[in-house]
Design a protein around this motif. Structure first.
Motif, mmCIF file in Angstrom:
data_model
loop_
_atom_site.group_PDB
_atom_site.id
_atom_site.type_symbol
_atom_site.label_atom_id
_atom_site.label_comp_id
_atom_site.label_asym_id
_atom_site.label_seq_id
_atom_site.Cartn_x
_atom_site.Cartn_y
_atom_site.Cartn_z
ATOM 1 N N UNK A 193 -34.008 44.979 40.457
ATOM 2 C CA UNK A 193 -35.396 45.436 40.429
ATOM 3 C C UNK A 193 -35.789 45.447 38.959
ATOM 4 N N UNK A 194 -36.866 44.708 38.630
ATOM 5 C CA UNK A 194 -37.261 44.548 37.237
ATOM 6 C C UNK A 194 -38.771 44.726 37.117
ATOM 7 N N UNK A 237 -39.033 43.117 42.891
ATOM 8 C CA UNK A 237 -37.719 42.605 43.263
ATOM 9 C C UNK A 237 -37.493 41.349 42.426
ATOM 10 N N UNK A 238 -36.305 41.227 41.870
ATOM 11 C CA UNK A 238 -35.956 40.061 41.061
ATOM 12 C C UNK A 238 -34.697 39.442 41.651
ATOM 13 N N UNK A 239 -34.789 38.172 41.997
ATOM 14 C CA UNK A 239 -33.673 37.471 42.609
ATOM 15 C C UNK A 239 -33.395 36.228 41.779
ATOM 16 N N UNK A 250 -38.131 51.856 45.091
ATOM 17 C CA UNK A 250 -36.941 51.100 44.686
ATOM 18 C C UNK A 250 -36.192 50.615 45.918
ATOM 19 N N UNK A 251 -36.085 51.470 46.931
ATOM 20 C CA UNK A 251 -35.420 51.059 48.174
ATOM 21 C C UNK A 251 -36.158 49.895 48.826
ATOM 22 N N UNK A 252 -37.492 49.953 48.823
ATOM 23 C CA UNK A 252 -38.294 48.873 49.409
ATOM 24 C C UNK A 252 -38.071 47.576 48.639
ATOM 25 N N UNK A 253 -38.027 47.661 47.304
ATOM 26 C CA UNK A 253 -37.818 46.462 46.494
ATOM 27 C C UNK A 253 -36.408 45.902 46.690
#
Length: 168
Positions: free
Chosen positions: A44-45, A49-51, A13-16
């Motif tokens: 995060x989804x 990673x979701x932007x 999660x930290x990486x994402x």
């Protein structure tokens, strides 16, 4: 004795989240260069990673230019953003980018298309081939088909790659 906090983010999660931050920095620069106003939301989804670039003003449609007519510009921008993340992290990114809700709207359209095809397969017990789609669109359809208990495959070569839905 070691203890972990239940709410502590995992390493992945930290990486994402880091991928999202790198992408946000890249996209902020792009918005500045293009003289476009927008806010960037990071999440995060489903293990990615979701932007999303969202408009500060809901009536402002200028960000839609970053999606393009059929999402082609958005696909290219997503790939460039993934490359920017990879350049910083050294790892391939599976980041998902949305602009002004384009992908969210397209996802809803694709679920309707998938549901209609699923109903046809159930009624006829014959496979149904859909029109060509990009990888994001095919994934949405595959997920809808799996949730309905049927099977699906991608067939053909880009840019004609499409989903075929089959009885279970």
């Amino acid at each position: 004795m070691t203890s972990t906090q239940p709410d502590a983010p995992s390493e992945s999660t930290k990486r994402l989240e880091e991928e999202g931050e790198i992408a946000a920095d890249y996209l902020e620069e792009l918005l500045d260069i293009a003289d476009l106003d927008g806010d960037i939301e990071i999440d995060v989804d489903h293990g990615r990673a979701a932007v999303e670039i969202v408009s500060e003003d809901p009536s402002d449609r200028s960000l839609r230019r970053l999606a393009g007519q059929d999402g082609d510009v958005l696909d290219a921008l997503q790939e460039l953003t993934r490359l920017a993340v990879q350049a910083k992290t050294g790892e391939r990114s599976r980041l998902m980018l949305d602009v002004a809700g384009y992908r969210a709207g397209r996802r809803a359209e694709l679920v309707v298309i998938a549901d209609e095809a699923i109903a046809k397969v159930r009624a006829t017990s014959e496979p149904v081939a859909l029109d060509p789609m990009n990888p994001f669109e095919r994934k949405v359809v595959h997920d809808a088909v799996a949730a309905a208990g049927l099977t699906s495959d991608s067939d053909g070569e880009e840019p004609s790659r499409h989903v075929v839905i089959r009885p279970a």
